[in-house]
Scaffold this motif. Structure first.
Motif: not given
Length: 121
Positions: A16-21, A77-89
């Motif tokens: 799955d994917s998640l986006r952090l802000s 004043n915001t940074v994003y982290l798009q995380m794709n192909s997430l792994k358990p690690e």
């Protein structure tokens, strides 16, 4: 002082994917870079990625290259982290940090409270 507030963590399944802000406030003119670090239970904090706040440039840990993308919106004043192909690690508490455009945690002066990311297999 710079205040940082992260959001967007949660529980997802592998693949799955998640986006952090991370929203920054306060003396943001002192920021040279905004980065993401993470810490898994029983492990040391590790660098994930960082972005140059005032010009081009990004750095990534080898473990996330090709899967994670950092971006910024200077107007917010915001940074994003798009995380794709997430792994358990990838499971960890993710921290946003403001400081110099480096990979070492000691180069960052301000830290957020962290947001939990849990990836189930």
């Amino acid at each position: 002082q710079v205040q940082l507030v992260e959001s967007g963590g949660g529980l997802v399944q592998a693949g799955d994917s998640l986006r952090l802000s991370c929203a920054a406030s306060g003396r943001t003119y002192n920021m040279y870079a905004l980065g993401w670090f993470r810490q898994a239970p029983g492990k040391e904090r590790e660098f994930v990625t960082t972005i140059n706040w005032n010009g081009p440039g990004t750095l990534y840990a080898d473990s996330v290259k090709g899967r994670f993308t950092i971006s910024r919106d200077n107007t917010k004043n915001t940074v994003y982290l798009q995380m794709n192909s997430l792994k358990p690690e990838d499971t960890a508490v993710y921290y946003c940090a403001a400081g110099r455009f480096r990979t070492g945690g000691d180069e960052y002066d301000y830290w957020g409270q962290g947001t939990q990311v849990t990836v189930s297999s």
